[in-house]
Design an enzyme around this catalytic site. Structure first.
Site, PDB file in Angstrom:
ATOM      1  N   PRO A   8       0.849  -1.480  -0.074  1.00 40.45           N
ATOM      2  CA  PRO A   8      -0.082   0.154  -0.014  1.00 40.45           C
ATOM      3  C   PRO A   8       0.807   1.398   0.066  1.00 40.45           C
ATOM      4  CG  PRO A   8       0.008  -1.244   1.957  1.00 40.45           C
ATOM      5  CD  PRO A   8       0.379  -1.979   1.239  1.00 40.45           C
ATOM      6  N   ASN A   9       0.396   2.118  -0.662  1.00 42.24           N
ATOM      7  CA  ASN A   9       0.707   3.469  -0.815  1.00 42.24           C
ATOM      8  C   ASN A   9       1.946   3.767  -1.653  1.00 42.24           C
ATOM      9  OD1 ASN A   9      -1.376   4.733   0.519  1.00 42.24           O
ATOM     10  ND2 ASN A   9      -0.548   3.905   2.158  1.00 42.24           N
TER      11      ASN A   9
ATOM     12  N   ARG B 237       4.863  12.448  -2.068  1.00 45.30           N
ATOM     13  CA  ARG B 237       5.138  13.088  -0.845  1.00 45.30           C
ATOM     14  C   ARG B 237       6.229  12.273  -0.125  1.00 45.30           C
ATOM     15  NH1 ARG B 237       1.044  11.434   2.503  1.00 45.30           N
ATOM     16  NH2 ARG B 237       2.074  12.578   3.950  1.00 45.30           N
TER      17      ARG B 237
ATOM     18  N   TYR C 235      11.651   8.616   1.201  1.00 51.37           N
ATOM     19  CA  TYR C 235      11.439   7.794   0.144  1.00 51.37           C
ATOM     20  C   TYR C 235      12.272   8.299  -1.006  1.00 51.37           C
ATOM     21  CZ  TYR C 235       8.215   5.701   3.363  1.00 51.37           C
ATOM     22  OH  TYR C 235       7.442   5.108   4.444  1.00 51.37           O
TER      23      TYR C 235
ATOM     24  N   ASN D 136       8.117  -5.816  -1.147  1.00 48.66           N
ATOM     25  CA  ASN D 136       7.876  -4.803  -0.115  1.00 48.66           C
ATOM     26  C   ASN D 136       6.482  -4.595   0.358  1.00 48.66           C
ATOM     27  OD1 ASN D 136       7.788  -2.484   1.272  1.00 48.66           O
ATOM     28  ND2 ASN D 136       9.064  -1.259  -0.093  1.00 48.66           N
TER      29      ASN D 136
ATOM     30  N   ALA E 165       3.148  -1.156   4.652  1.00 50.51           N
ATOM     31  CA  ALA E 165       2.427  -0.949   5.985  1.00 50.51           C
ATOM     32  C   ALA E 165       2.430  -2.324   6.457  1.00 50.51           C
ATOM     33  CB  ALA E 165       1.571   0.007   6.155  1.00 50.51           C
TER      34      ALA E 165
ATOM     35  N   HIS F 200       4.125  -4.725   9.146  1.00 49.64           N
ATOM     36  CA  HIS F 200       4.196  -4.680  10.499  1.00 49.64           C
ATOM     37  C   HIS F 200       2.682  -5.223  11.137  1.00 49.64           C
ATOM     38  CE1 HIS F 200       7.549  -2.204   9.437  1.00 49.64           C
ATOM     39  NE2 HIS F 200       6.653  -1.304   8.753  1.00 49.64           N
TER      40      HIS F 200
ATOM     41  N   ASP G 274       2.063 -16.036   6.105  1.00 47.03           N
ATOM     42  CA  ASP G 274       1.333 -17.235   6.119  1.00 47.03           C
ATOM     43  C   ASP G 274       1.506 -17.561   4.151  1.00 47.03           C
ATOM     44  OD1 ASP G 274       0.946 -17.900   8.470  1.00 47.03           O
ATOM     45  OD2 ASP G 274      -1.285 -17.365   8.354  1.00 47.03           O
TER      46      ASP G 274
ATOM     47  N   GLU H  87      12.350  -9.640   1.438  1.00 48.91           N
ATOM     48  CA  GLU H  87      11.696  -8.567   1.849  1.00 48.91           C
ATOM     49  C   GLU H  87      12.385  -7.340   1.634  1.00 48.91           C
ATOM     50  OE1 GLU H  87      11.257  -8.729   6.241  1.00 48.91           O
ATOM     51  OE2 GLU H  87      10.714  -6.717   6.040  1.00 48.91           O
TER      52      GLU H  87
ATOM     53  N   HIS I 233      12.829  -2.814   1.897  1.00 50.01           N
ATOM     54  CA  HIS I 233      12.241  -1.630   2.236  1.00 50.01           C
ATOM     55  C   HIS I 233      13.289  -0.303   1.693  1.00 50.01           C
ATOM     56  CE1 HIS I 233       9.453  -3.483   4.876  1.00 50.01           C
ATOM     57  NE2 HIS I 233      10.348  -4.357   5.113  1.00 50.01           N
ATOM     58  N   ILE I 234      12.569   0.519   1.238  1.00 48.79           N
ATOM     59  CA  ILE I 234      13.289   1.742   0.706  1.00 48.79           C
ATOM     60  C   ILE I 234      14.124   2.389   2.167  1.00 48.79           C
ATOM     61  CG2 ILE I 234      13.014   3.883  -0.480  1.00 48.79           C
ATOM     62  CD1 ILE I 234      10.400   2.769  -1.790  1.00 48.79           C
ATOM     63  N   SER I 235      13.343   2.825   2.916  1.00 54.02           N
ATOM     64  CA  SER I 235      13.983   3.365   4.268  1.00 54.02           C
ATOM     65  C   SER I 235      14.410   2.014   4.889  1.00 54.02           C
ATOM     66  CB  SER I 235      12.849   3.954   4.902  1.00 54.02           C
ATOM     67  OG  SER I 235      11.852   3.029   5.462  1.00 54.02           O
TER      68      SER I 235
ATOM     69  N   ARG J 208      13.228   4.027  12.614  1.00 55.20           N
ATOM     70  CA  ARG J 208      12.118   4.660  12.381  1.00 55.20           C
ATOM     71  C   ARG J 208      11.159   4.528  13.701  1.00 55.20           C
ATOM     72  NH1 ARG J 208       9.445   4.535   6.564  1.00 55.20           N
ATOM     73  NH2 ARG J 208       8.213   6.276   7.635  1.00 55.20           N
TER      74      ARG J 208
ATOM     75  N   ARG K 128       7.529   0.153  13.494  1.00 56.84           N
ATOM     76  CA  ARG K 128       7.882  -0.348  12.492  1.00 56.84           C
ATOM     77  C   ARG K 128       8.939  -1.449  12.597  1.00 56.84           C
ATOM     78  NH1 ARG K 128       5.739   3.110   8.375  1.00 56.84           N
ATOM     79  NH2 ARG K 128       5.257   5.363   9.030  1.00 56.84           N
TER      80      ARG K 128
HETATM   81  O1  CA2 Z   1      10.616   1.897   3.751  1.00 54.31           O
HETATM   82  C1  CA2 Z   1       9.747   0.904   2.956  1.00 54.31           C
HETATM   83  O2  CA2 Z   1      10.135   0.510   1.994  1.00 54.31           O
HETATM   84  C2  CA2 Z   1       8.496   0.779   3.732  1.00 54.31           C
HETATM   85  O3  CA2 Z   1       7.945  -0.506   3.372  1.00 54.31           O
HETATM   86  C3  CA2 Z   1       7.516   1.853   3.194  1.00 54.31           C
HETATM   87  C4  CA2 Z   1       6.041   1.810   3.812  1.00 54.31           C
HETATM   88  C5  CA2 Z   1       6.292   1.889   5.393  1.00 54.31           C
HETATM   89  O4  CA2 Z   1       4.833   1.445   6.000  1.00 54.31           O
HETATM   90  C6  CA2 Z   1       7.149   0.716   5.892  1.00 54.31           C
HETATM   91  O5  CA2 Z   1       7.338   0.918   7.292  1.00 54.31           O
HETATM   92  C7  CA2 Z   1       8.534   0.938   5.092  1.00 54.31           C
HETATM   93  C8  CA2 Z   1       5.361   2.741   3.340  1.00 54.31           C
HETATM   94  C9  CA2 Z   1       4.896   2.863   1.972  1.00 54.31           C
HETATM   95  C10 CA2 Z   1       4.284   4.206   1.568  1.00 54.31           C
HETATM   96  O6  CA2 Z   1       5.017   5.053   0.775  1.00 54.31           O
HETATM   97  C11 CA2 Z   1       4.795   6.241   0.350  1.00 54.31           C
HETATM   98  C12 CA2 Z   1       5.932   6.863  -0.516  1.00 54.31           C
HETATM   99  C13 CA2 Z   1       5.775   8.284  -0.596  1.00 54.31           C
HETATM  100  C14 CA2 Z   1       4.561   8.965  -0.173  1.00 54.31           C
HETATM  101  C15 CA2 Z   1       3.763   8.391   0.836  1.00 54.31           C
HETATM  102  C16 CA2 Z   1       4.138   7.028   1.076  1.00 54.31           C
END
Ligand code: CA2
Length: 146
Positions: free
Chosen positions: A9-10, A17, A22, A73, A76, A79, A86, A97, A99-101, A106, A110
């Site tokens: 998601p997102n 944003r 990111y 990836n 959210a 977590h 499963d 797995e 993650h960009i961040s 954080r 997370r």
């Molecule tokens: O660091 C990552 O790749 C995450 O999987 C990104 C998730 C976050 O919930 C994880 O804790 C770490 C969030 C993805 C949402 O991405 C956005 C990108 C730009 C603006 C808003 C959200």
């Protein structure tokens, strides 16, 4: 050799944003990076994104017998989702797995990853380049027959 790259998601909001977390590159830049890297290392790749947990579960199940590895990836859902854990466990397709961040640096909520237990590796905090690293890891693993 075929890899399925799944984004939760997102992640379609990349570049729109929170650039301080990111980066400035968009989701379409990410797709391009993945497809370019796939061509460079000589693998086939398919990239998908969904905001829906059940659809991600369906796609993980679809990978069985069709893909050699998954780059995941879960965003959210990392977590919160036992369903994704499963699914990865059930299909038995090597999954990395990504993650960009770095979620471990954080907010405390997370720091838990449900899917991690079923994954062969985790690449975090390396920006979009982490996807290419994950693809390399899966290729290496397949070549070594592990
Ligand atoms: O660091 C990552 O790749 C995450 O999987 C990104 C998730 C976050 O919930 C994880 O804790 C770490 C969030 C993805 C949402 O991405 C956005 C990108 C730009 C603006 C808003 C959200």
């Amino acid at each position: 050799m075929k890899l399925l790259i799944l984004n939760g998601p997102n992640l379609n909001m990349l570049g729109i944003r929170e650039p301080e977390i990111y980066g400035n590159q968009t989701y379409s830049d990410l797709c391009e990076l993945i497809m370019r890297h796939a061509a460079e290392i000589g693998v086939e790749a398919e990239v998908r994104q969904s905001n829906h947990e059940g659809l991600l579960v369906d796609w993980i199940q679809e990978a069985r017998g069709k893909f050699d590895g998954i780059v995941l990836n879960p965003a959210a859902y990392t977590h919160s989702s036992v369903a994704l854990l499963d699914a990865v466990q059930a299909v038995g397709v090597p999954t990395v797995e990504v993650h960009i961040s770095d979620p471990d640096r954080r907010e405390p909520f997370r720091r838990v990853s449900y899917v991690r237990a079923a994954c062969v590796a985790c690449v975090k905090g390396h920006g979009l380049a982490g996807y290419a690293e994950a693809m390399d890891l899966l290729k290496l693993k397949m070549e070594n027959g592990k």
